[in-house]
Write an enzyme that holds these catalytic residues in place. Structure first.
Site, PDB file in Angstrom:
ATOM      1  N   TYR A   1      16.103  18.694  55.386  1.00  0.00           N
ATOM      2  CA  TYR A   1      16.951  18.749  56.519  1.00  0.00           C
ATOM      3  C   TYR A   1      16.300  17.573  57.367  1.00  0.00           C
ATOM      4  CZ  TYR A   1      19.136  19.986  61.158  1.00  0.00           C
ATOM      5  OH  TYR A   1      19.898  19.883  62.176  1.00  0.00           O
ATOM      6  N   ASP A   2      14.966  17.487  57.705  1.00  0.00           N
ATOM      7  CA  ASP A   2      14.491  16.468  58.650  1.00  0.00           C
ATOM      8  C   ASP A   2      14.507  15.194  57.933  1.00  0.00           C
ATOM      9  OD1 ASP A   2      13.379  18.976  59.411  1.00  0.00           O
ATOM     10  OD2 ASP A   2      11.428  18.428  59.743  1.00  0.00           O
TER      11      ASP A   2
ATOM     12  N   GLY B   1      16.808  14.211  55.598  1.00  0.00           N
ATOM     13  CA  GLY B   1      18.031  13.744  55.387  1.00  0.00           C
ATOM     14  C   GLY B   1      18.718  13.154  56.650  1.00  0.00           C
TER      15      GLY B   1
ATOM     16  N   GLY C   1       3.847  33.424  68.405  1.00  0.00           N
ATOM     17  CA  GLY C   1       5.023  33.218  69.329  1.00  0.00           C
ATOM     18  C   GLY C   1       4.565  32.197  70.375  1.00  0.00           C
TER      19      GLY C   1
ATOM     20  N   VAL D   1      17.454  32.225  68.818  1.00  0.00           N
ATOM     21  CA  VAL D   1      18.047  32.715  70.021  1.00  0.00           C
ATOM     22  C   VAL D   1      18.984  33.873  69.680  1.00  0.00           C
ATOM     23  CG1 VAL D   1      19.934  32.487  71.927  1.00  0.00           C
ATOM     24  CG2 VAL D   1      18.053  31.005  71.608  1.00  0.00           C
ATOM     25  N   SER D   2      20.081  33.697  68.677  1.00  0.00           N
ATOM     26  CA  SER D   2      21.052  34.742  68.062  1.00  0.00           C
ATOM     27  C   SER D   2      20.148  35.915  67.346  1.00  0.00           C
ATOM     28  CB  SER D   2      22.024  34.004  67.165  1.00  0.00           C
ATOM     29  OG  SER D   2      21.297  33.305  66.409  1.00  0.00           O
TER      30      SER D   2
ATOM     31  N   PHE E   1      16.890  36.983  68.170  1.00  0.00           N
ATOM     32  CA  PHE E   1      16.488  37.976  69.120  1.00  0.00           C
ATOM     33  C   PHE E   1      17.712  38.809  69.842  1.00  0.00           C
ATOM     34  CE2 PHE E   1      12.027  35.366  69.988  1.00  0.00           C
ATOM     35  CZ  PHE E   1      11.870  35.579  69.020  1.00  0.00           C
TER      36      PHE E   1
ATOM     37  N   GLN F   1       5.419  22.429  69.105  1.00  0.00           N
ATOM     38  CA  GLN F   1       6.045  22.428  70.302  1.00  0.00           C
ATOM     39  C   GLN F   1       7.156  21.415  70.009  1.00  0.00           C
ATOM     40  OE1 GLN F   1       2.818  20.271  72.500  1.00  0.00           O
ATOM     41  NE2 GLN F   1       2.643  18.567  71.235  1.00  0.00           N
TER      42      GLN F   1
HETATM   43  P1  NAD Z   1      26.686  24.994  62.283  1.00  0.00           P
HETATM   44  O1  NAD Z   1      25.949  25.432  60.813  1.00  0.00           O
HETATM   45  O2  NAD Z   1      27.235  26.111  63.141  1.00  0.00           O
HETATM   46  O3  NAD Z   1      27.745  23.805  61.989  1.00  0.00           O
HETATM   47  C1  NAD Z   1      27.761  23.062  60.968  1.00  0.00           C
HETATM   48  C2  NAD Z   1      29.248  22.785  60.241  1.00  0.00           C
HETATM   49  O4  NAD Z   1      29.087  21.814  59.223  1.00  0.00           O
HETATM   50  C3  NAD Z   1      29.719  24.155  59.603  1.00  0.00           C
HETATM   51  O5  NAD Z   1      30.940  24.286  60.161  1.00  0.00           O
HETATM   52  C4  NAD Z   1      29.700  23.948  58.261  1.00  0.00           C
HETATM   53  O6  NAD Z   1      30.652  24.714  57.368  1.00  0.00           O
HETATM   54  C5  NAD Z   1      29.840  22.548  58.197  1.00  0.00           C
HETATM   55  N1  NAD Z   1      29.460  21.930  56.811  1.00  0.00           N
HETATM   56  C6  NAD Z   1      28.234  21.935  56.376  1.00  0.00           C
HETATM   57  N2  NAD Z   1      27.916  21.396  55.030  1.00  0.00           N
HETATM   58  C7  NAD Z   1      29.199  20.512  55.212  1.00  0.00           C
HETATM   59  C8  NAD Z   1      29.864  19.599  54.227  1.00  0.00           C
HETATM   60  N3  NAD Z   1      28.849  19.226  53.062  1.00  0.00           N
HETATM   61  N4  NAD Z   1      30.911  19.038  54.300  1.00  0.00           N
HETATM   62  C9  NAD Z   1      31.950  19.492  55.530  1.00  0.00           C
HETATM   63  N5  NAD Z   1      31.296  20.356  56.229  1.00  0.00           N
HETATM   64  C10 NAD Z   1      30.118  20.969  56.218  1.00  0.00           C
HETATM   65  O7  NAD Z   1      25.619  24.006  63.037  1.00  0.00           O
HETATM   66  P2  NAD Z   1      25.641  23.581  64.565  1.00  0.00           P
HETATM   67  O8  NAD Z   1      24.578  24.340  65.277  1.00  0.00           O
HETATM   68  O9  NAD Z   1      27.074  23.599  65.047  1.00  0.00           O
HETATM   69  O10 NAD Z   1      25.450  22.082  64.452  1.00  0.00           O
HETATM   70  C11 NAD Z   1      26.122  21.021  64.389  1.00  0.00           C
HETATM   71  C12 NAD Z   1      25.613  19.735  63.996  1.00  0.00           C
HETATM   72  O11 NAD Z   1      24.581  19.484  64.952  1.00  0.00           O
HETATM   73  C13 NAD Z   1      24.632  19.536  62.764  1.00  0.00           C
HETATM   74  O12 NAD Z   1      24.738  18.561  62.287  1.00  0.00           O
HETATM   75  C14 NAD Z   1      23.185  20.024  63.188  1.00  0.00           C
HETATM   76  O13 NAD Z   1      22.397  19.343  62.288  1.00  0.00           O
HETATM   77  C15 NAD Z   1      23.108  19.216  64.400  1.00  0.00           C
HETATM   78  N6  NAD Z   1      22.133  19.812  65.433  1.00  0.00           N
HETATM   79  C16 NAD Z   1      22.511  21.236  65.837  1.00  0.00           C
HETATM   80  C17 NAD Z   1      21.404  21.641  66.673  1.00  0.00           C
HETATM   81  C18 NAD Z   1      21.424  23.010  67.370  1.00  0.00           C
HETATM   82  O14 NAD Z   1      20.564  23.602  67.981  1.00  0.00           O
HETATM   83  N7  NAD Z   1      22.640  23.697  67.450  1.00  0.00           N
HETATM   84  C19 NAD Z   1      20.173  21.121  66.913  1.00  0.00           C
HETATM   85  C20 NAD Z   1      20.164  19.871  66.511  1.00  0.00           C
HETATM   86  C21 NAD Z   1      21.007  19.238  65.499  1.00  0.00           C
HETATM   87  N1  UDP Z   2      11.744  32.146  65.151  1.00  0.00           N
HETATM   88  C1  UDP Z   2      11.169  33.209  65.340  1.00  0.00           C
HETATM   89  N2  UDP Z   2      11.936  34.613  65.029  1.00  0.00           N
HETATM   90  C2  UDP Z   2      13.136  34.356  64.347  1.00  0.00           C
HETATM   91  C3  UDP Z   2      13.685  33.106  64.235  1.00  0.00           C
HETATM   92  C4  UDP Z   2      12.865  32.037  64.709  1.00  0.00           C
HETATM   93  O1  UDP Z   2      10.145  33.606  65.722  1.00  0.00           O
HETATM   94  O2  UDP Z   2      13.748  35.468  64.135  1.00  0.00           O
HETATM   95  C5  UDP Z   2      10.726  31.057  65.661  1.00  0.00           C
HETATM   96  C6  UDP Z   2      10.721  29.917  64.619  1.00  0.00           C
HETATM   97  O3  UDP Z   2       9.603  30.090  63.852  1.00  0.00           O
HETATM   98  C7  UDP Z   2      10.648  28.699  65.401  1.00  0.00           C
HETATM   99  C8  UDP Z   2      11.520  29.043  66.505  1.00  0.00           C
HETATM  100  O4  UDP Z   2      11.639  30.404  66.751  1.00  0.00           O
HETATM  101  O5  UDP Z   2       9.403  28.415  65.807  1.00  0.00           O
HETATM  102  C9  UDP Z   2      12.952  28.201  66.777  1.00  0.00           C
HETATM  103  O6  UDP Z   2      13.400  28.613  65.514  1.00  0.00           O
HETATM  104  P1  UDP Z   2      14.794  28.150  65.131  1.00  0.00           P
HETATM  105  O7  UDP Z   2      14.983  28.547  63.590  1.00  0.00           O
HETATM  106  O8  UDP Z   2      15.870  28.805  66.084  1.00  0.00           O
HETATM  107  O9  UDP Z   2      15.076  26.761  65.221  1.00  0.00           O
HETATM  108  P2  UDP Z   2      13.913  25.537  64.832  1.00  0.00           P
HETATM  109  O10 UDP Z   2      13.527  24.806  65.945  1.00  0.00           O
HETATM  110  O11 UDP Z   2      12.783  26.044  64.236  1.00  0.00           O
HETATM  111  O12 UDP Z   2      14.688  24.601  63.753  1.00  0.00           O
END
Ligand code: NAD
Ligand code: UDP
Length: 310
Positions: A144-145, A147, A206, A187-188, A190, A275
């Site tokens: 992920y990172d 990518g 934690g 968040v979801s 918890f 952090q």
């Molecule tokens: P999410 O998983 O709910 O949404 C991602 C969407 O992308 C899904 O609908 C999934 O089906 C679709 N998808 C995955 N692979 C695909 C592919 N190969 N082709 C077409 N569609 C594909 O996640 P989200 O929280 O809505 O995140 C949306 C974007 O924001 C992501 O790119 C994520 O990396 C970025 N982002 C989100 C957060 C966050 O905290 N929510 C933080 C940092 C970055």
């Molecule tokens: N985490 C946790 N319990 C859970 C899910 C996540 O303690 O059930 C922690 C996780 O180890 C991280 C932080 O909560 O330190 C945020 O995790 P999340 O997966 O939401 O996002 P991240 O920022 O790590 O991508």
């Protein structure tokens, strides 16, 4: 009316972005392969005259003309992006390249949903856009990172060599109504655990921190970045600088739900950042944006939402 593509439009953030863009009178196409997203997330938009869907992966070339492309396609929760790391990497790299190829042919403007994860386990705090990050190339989070880092590199290379008009948004942890209850993010997890009376799964001690941005604030920042002047081709952090330990988050969720769930301590996953907090000076200055919703208020709205879906 602009013709806008939202990839990942059936996901948590993408579906809300589609709603907001439709409200503004645009023609919105949602492209998604439903890897983590769901048809249900966009079911209410399907009757809208200005809304279309394409079921497709961004790993395959896209050949439709748009003025703007928001590239959100990518699983975002560690559980999901680690379930098939090669797929995750291909989605970020090949997917972004396909959209940039389309943009260089058609003149579309592209916004990439990048992430605070490009800072890895950060050694400077809070994180400014000038920080290059501290990322493991070989760990379970690397797909992920790295990518997302590679996708940023592609954005800048297509901008420099092909003149593509780009926006790079570094999103910090975002939550809110519409999250999938099985998404696996903190968040979801918890909230669902508290509402069901299940144990709260705390990873590590934690004391690691995150900064949580409410969905609506985030999507507002995303639309402002797309509308920013063309010279804003550099990365912009969008997140809420309010920083909390995971223990503080758990305690707040327990208080707001009135739950009697117990906190259980489980091993910290590999490379889990200790952090994370955005420096949002750039977003304030360039976009006039800052978050409005405090964690307590956003959690209350999110708890109300989860009560209706679990
Ligand atoms: P999410 O998983 O709910 O949404 C991602 C969407 O992308 C899904 O609908 C999934 O089906 C679709 N998808 C995955 N692979 C695909 C592919 N190969 N082709 C077409 N569609 C594909 O996640 P989200 O929280 O809505 O995140 C949306 C974007 O924001 C992501 O790119 C994520 O990396 C970025 N982002 C989100 C957060 C966050 O905290 N929510 C933080 C940092 C970055
Ligand atoms: N985490 C946790 N319990 C859970 C899910 C996540 O303690 O059930 C922690 C996780 O180890 C991280 C932080 O909560 O330190 C945020 O995790 P999340 O997966 O939401 O996002 P991240 O920022 O790590 O991508």
């Amino acid at each position: 009316m602009k013709r806008i593509l939202v990839t990942g439009g059936a996901g948590f953030l993408g579906s809300h972005l589609c709603e907001r863009l439709l409200e503004r009178g645009n023609f919105v196409t949602c492209l998604d392969n439903y890897f983590t997203g769901a048809v249900d997330n966009i079911a209410h938009l399907r009757g809208h005259n200005n809304f279309a869907t394409i079921e497709q992966s961004v790993i395959d070339p896209v050949d439709v003309r748009f003025e703007e492309i928001f590239n959100l396609a990518c699983p975002a929760s560690p559980v999901h992006y680690q379930s098939d790391p090669i797929y995750t990497f291909k989605t970020s790299i090949i997917g972004t390249m396909n959209l940039l190829e389309l943009a260089s042919k058609t003149g579309a403007k592209v916004l990439q949903a990048s992430t605070s994860e490009i800072y890895g386990d950060p050694l400077i705090h809070p994180q400014t856009e000038a920080y290059w990050g501290n990322v493991n190339t070989m760990g379970i989070r690397s797909c992920y990172d790295e990518g997302k880092r590679g996708a940023e590199t592609l954005m800048h290379d297509y901008h420099r060599t092909r003149g593509v008009n780009i926006r790079v948004m570094r999103i910090f942890n975002t939550y809110g109504p519409g999250m999938n209850k099985a998404d696996g993010r903190v968040v979801s997890n918890f909230i669902v655990q508290a509402l069901r009376g299940d144990d709260i799964t705390m990873f590590g001690d934690g004391l690691q921190t995150r900064s949580f941005c409410y969905r609506d604030d985030l999507v507002e920042g995303m639309m402002r970045l797309m509308d920013a002047p063309d010279e804003v081709s550099y990365p912009v952090n969008i997140g809420n600088p309010g920083e909390f330990t995971m223990r503080e988050l758990a305690e707040l969720v327990l208080e707001l739900t009135g739950s009697k769930s117990k906190i259980v301590y489980l091993p910290l996953p590999q490379d889990d950042p200790m952090q994370r907090c955005p420096d949002i000076s750039r977003a304030k200055e360039v976009l006039g944006w800052e978050p409005k919703i405090k964690l307590r208020d956003g959690l209350l709205r999110t708890i109300d939402y989860f009560k209706t879906v679990i």
